[in-house]
Design an enzyme around this catalytic site. Sequence first.
Site, PDB file in Angstrom:
ATOM      1  N   ASP A 207     -20.949  -7.370  19.507  1.00 26.00           N
ATOM      2  CA  ASP A 207     -19.621  -7.044  20.042  1.00 26.00           C
ATOM      3  C   ASP A 207     -19.215  -5.627  19.638  1.00 26.00           C
ATOM      4  O   ASP A 207     -19.782  -5.019  18.714  1.00 26.00           O
ATOM      5  CB  ASP A 207     -18.623  -8.083  19.483  1.00 26.00           C
ATOM      6  N   MET A 208     -18.196  -5.102  20.275  1.00 26.97           N
ATOM      7  CA  MET A 208     -17.661  -3.754  19.981  1.00 26.97           C
ATOM      8  C   MET A 208     -16.238  -3.723  20.518  1.00 26.97           C
ATOM      9  O   MET A 208     -16.032  -3.669  21.717  1.00 26.97           O
ATOM     10  CB  MET A 208     -18.561  -2.737  20.690  1.00 26.97           C
TER      11      MET A 208
ATOM     12  N   ARG B 290      -7.245  -2.553  16.999  1.00 30.61           N
ATOM     13  CA  ARG B 290      -7.554  -3.877  16.448  1.00 30.61           C
ATOM     14  C   ARG B 290      -7.827  -3.797  14.935  1.00 30.61           C
ATOM     15  O   ARG B 290      -8.744  -4.413  14.421  1.00 30.61           O
ATOM     16  CB  ARG B 290      -8.747  -4.521  17.166  1.00 30.61           C
TER      17      ARG B 290
ATOM     18  N   ASP C  22     -13.319 -11.185  28.731  1.00 37.63           N
ATOM     19  CA  ASP C  22     -12.590 -12.137  27.893  1.00 37.63           C
ATOM     20  C   ASP C  22     -11.697 -13.023  28.737  1.00 37.63           C
ATOM     21  O   ASP C  22     -11.104 -13.972  28.225  1.00 37.63           O
ATOM     22  CB  ASP C  22     -11.733 -11.386  26.859  1.00 37.63           C
TER      23      ASP C  22
ATOM     24  N   TRP D  37      -9.109  -4.203  30.180  1.00 32.37           N
ATOM     25  CA  TRP D  37      -9.544  -5.386  29.431  1.00 32.37           C
ATOM     26  C   TRP D  37      -9.034  -6.648  30.162  1.00 32.37           C
ATOM     27  O   TRP D  37      -7.906  -6.692  30.634  1.00 32.37           O
ATOM     28  CB  TRP D  37      -8.972  -5.322  28.005  1.00 32.37           C
TER      29      TRP D  37
HETATM   30  C1  DGJ Z   1     -14.104  -9.952  21.730  1.00 32.47           C
HETATM   31  C2  DGJ Z   1     -15.062 -10.811  22.507  1.00 32.47           C
HETATM   32  O1  DGJ Z   1     -15.067 -10.436  23.840  1.00 32.47           O
HETATM   33  C3  DGJ Z   1     -14.690 -12.265  22.317  1.00 32.47           C
HETATM   34  O2  DGJ Z   1     -15.522 -13.062  23.089  1.00 32.47           O
HETATM   35  C4  DGJ Z   1     -14.798 -12.612  20.863  1.00 32.47           C
HETATM   36  O3  DGJ Z   1     -16.130 -12.489  20.456  1.00 32.47           O
HETATM   37  C5  DGJ Z   1     -13.913 -11.683  20.041  1.00 32.47           C
HETATM   38  N1  DGJ Z   1     -14.174 -10.307  20.328  1.00 32.47           N
HETATM   39  C6  DGJ Z   1     -14.101 -11.936  18.574  1.00 32.47           C
HETATM   40  O4  DGJ Z   1     -13.423 -11.047  17.810  1.00 32.47           O
END
Ligand code: DGJ
Length: 732
Positions: A475-476, A440, A545, A196
Amino acid sequence: MPIKWSEDDKVFHLFNQRISYLIQIVHGKYPAHLYWGRRVKTLNPASILPIRARTFSPATEPGLSLDTLPQEYPAFGNGDFRTPAYQLRAKDGTTMTEFVYDSHEILKGKRPLEGLPSAYIEEEEEAESLVITMLDAKLGIGLNLQYTIYRDLDVITRSASFEHRGSQEAEIHSCMSMSVDFHHSNWDLLHLHGTWARERQIERQPLISGTQSISSARGASSHQHNPFVALLGKNAAEDTGDVYGISLVYSGNFQASVEVDPFEITRLSMGINPFDFIWLLKPGETFQTPETLMVYSSEGLGGMSRTFHQLLRTRMCRGIYRDKIRPILLNNWEATKFNFTEKKLIELADAAAEVGIELFVLDDGWFGKRNNDKSSLGDWSVNKTKLPSGLKGLAEQVQSKGLKFGLWVEPEMVSPDSELYRRHPDWCLHVPGRNRTLSRNQLVLDLCREEVRDWLVATFTKLFENAPISYVKWDMNRNITEAGSTSLPPIRQKETAHRYMLGLYQILETLTTRFPEILFESCSGGGGRFDPGMLYYMPQTWTSDNTDAAERLKIQYGTSLVYPAVTMGAHVSDVPNHQVDRVTPLEMRCDVAMAANFGLELKIDMLGSEERKTVQQKIAFYHQIKQLVCFGDMYRLLSPFDGMDTAWMYVSEDKGQAAVFYYKILAAPNPPFFRLHLRGLDPKRVYRMNNSKQAFTGDELMKLGVAMPLIKTDFFSKVFYLEAANFSGIFL
Ligand code: DGJ
C-alpha cells in the site's frame, strides 16, 4: 513484421499485418512523422508531408519550417514554437539545441530499459526495434529515439534517451517519452480522471485550438489522472472507428499534452511531468525516459482495450502468477479496520474457509502500536498484544484451515510517531528548515537514499521469510510533498521525484525477484497508482477503496479501458456501504466483484445462513467463469456513464465460452422491452445458456440479442454463462 529502411526516400516503415508507422528523415536531418494507422503498402512521402515555410514560421532551412513540419521529437528554439518534446540547458545557460539525424540501428527483439519497467518479449521473433540516433555536435550529446513494433499486437512502444558524449555537463529540463504530430485535429480527447474513491471516470471532449493536458505532480501516477490518453476519430465508438491510445509505463509525475496548432496539426506528447523536474546530465551519463505504449485500433475503444489487455497481461505483468487464476481472498480491512484480535481474525478465517475462500489477508494494524492511523509505520514488527502467536503462529493457524495467508504492508512510509522516525528523522523526504507536511499522519521515506533502500529490502526480506506469506498487499497512502532529498546536492534537488520512482522500482525488482512465490498486489489508497509501471512488478492492483456496487460499475468500466480484469482487485463488502452508505443486494455486490479479480472484504462471520449460501453459490459460479473473466477478451456492451444499464462480457480466445454480466442501477416504471446485444461470439456456433437446454446461435445472440426480463427492482444484476454446444436444430 519487419522494420524497413528506404535509403532513397529516407523512410522507416514499421509494420505488422495490421498497422504501419512511418517516419521520414527530412533533409537528411529531421525525423518527421509521416503516418500511424492501418497498414499501408505503398507510399509517396512527397504527397503527404507539408514541407514549406509560412509567414511567421521561420525557415530553418530554405523552404522548410520546423514550425509546420510534423515531427517525431521536436525541439524548441530553432523554428518550431509548439510544445517541444524536450529541452536541455547547456553549461553556458542557453537552451538552444540542434539535434540532427546521425545514424540508426534496426534490431530483432526488444531491449529492456535499465532501471525502468517496460513491455518485454519472450522470443526475439515477437518484435523488432529501431533506434534513431540524433546528435547535437556542439553539446556532444546523443539522442536516441527508441521504437519497437510487436508482431502480434497493434502496439508501438516508444521512449528516448540522452547520452552525453561531450565534455560539459548539461541539464535536462524536459524529455517526453513520445511525441506524435497527427495530420489533422478532428479528434476527441478521452482520458480517465477522478479522485480517491472515484477513480478512472471517463471524459471525452472535442479538441480545441491550443493546448489541453492532463498530469500528475503528486509523486504518483495518481487517482486524479491515469497516465493514459486516447484520441478518437469523431465517429469512433465502442466498436467502430479510429482510436489511438497512449499509456505511460511510469508510476510517478507525468504529463500528457495535446496541442492543436493553427494548421490543425495535433501534437500529442507524453512523459515525465516537466514541472518541477530538472536532471543533471554529466559527461559519460545517459538519461532514459520511461516507455509509452501506443495502441492503434480501427475497431473503436473496444479494440484498443483488448490490445492493451493482452499487452499488459502477457508482456507487462511478470512472474509465476501472470498466467494463473488468482486465489479468491478475504481481506479483514472493511470488517475490522484496526480493531481486531487474533481470536477475531481466526473467526473470520473460519467463516471464510467455510464458504470456499482460498486466501486470508491481514490488512493494516498488525504491527508496532498501530491501533489507528496515527503511528508505527516503519516499525514492522508484530504487535504481540493483538497477535500473541505472532505472524508465523497466525499464518499457520490460517493455513491449518486450508487457506493461504497474506499480509498488508506500507513500506514507503514512516509515521513521525515511530521508532524508525525517532532513530532516523532525516530518512524522510523533506526540505531542511521547512515544515514536513503530514498526510494521513505520515511522511514518505526518502527512496533516493541508498541506506533507506537497503534497510527496506533487508526489513521486508526478513518479514517475508519469517512467516508463510503467500500474498502481499503493498500500500501507499499519501502523495509526496516537500520533494527534496538531503542525499542530493542542491543542483540535483529537482531530480528527487524521479529518483524516488527509480528507487522504488529497484526495491520492487529485488523483493519480487527474491520472493517469486509471493503474489504481490499494489495499492495506493485504492487505485492511486494503477498504472503499467506497477503492474510490471505486481500483477494486480486494488482498484478502489470504494466498494459500493453501483459506484464500482463506473470505476471498473473506466479502468477496463486500459487494464484487464485480472489486474483489478474487486471485493464484496458489507452494506450500508462504508463510502456512500448505499444498500445494494448481496447478489449484485457479488456479480460486480466477480467481473474482475474476485474477493470479499466483509464481516463474513456475521452473514446469515441464506447470505452464506449465496456467497457459496457465487464462489462456485466464479470457478466456472474465472478463466474467462481473467484471461478472456472483454467486450463492453453498455456503459454506466450513459445511463442506468451496464453490461460487459468476456469471451474465450477460441470463442467457445463466454460470461455475460448485466446490471441495472435503478428500475424504471413500466419499462420498455429490452434485448441485450452480445458481441465477440462466433456467429456460426451454437451456445448453450447456463448449462441449460436453451441454445442460441452466436449470430442470433449478437444480432437479435438476449431478451432481458422486465426489471422491477433497483440494483438488479444477472450473469450468465455461454458454452458452444453441438446443436441439431434448424439453421435459418
Ligand atoms: C488503503 C487501502 O486502499 C485499504 O484497502 C486499506 O488497506 C487501508 N489503506 C489500510 O490502511
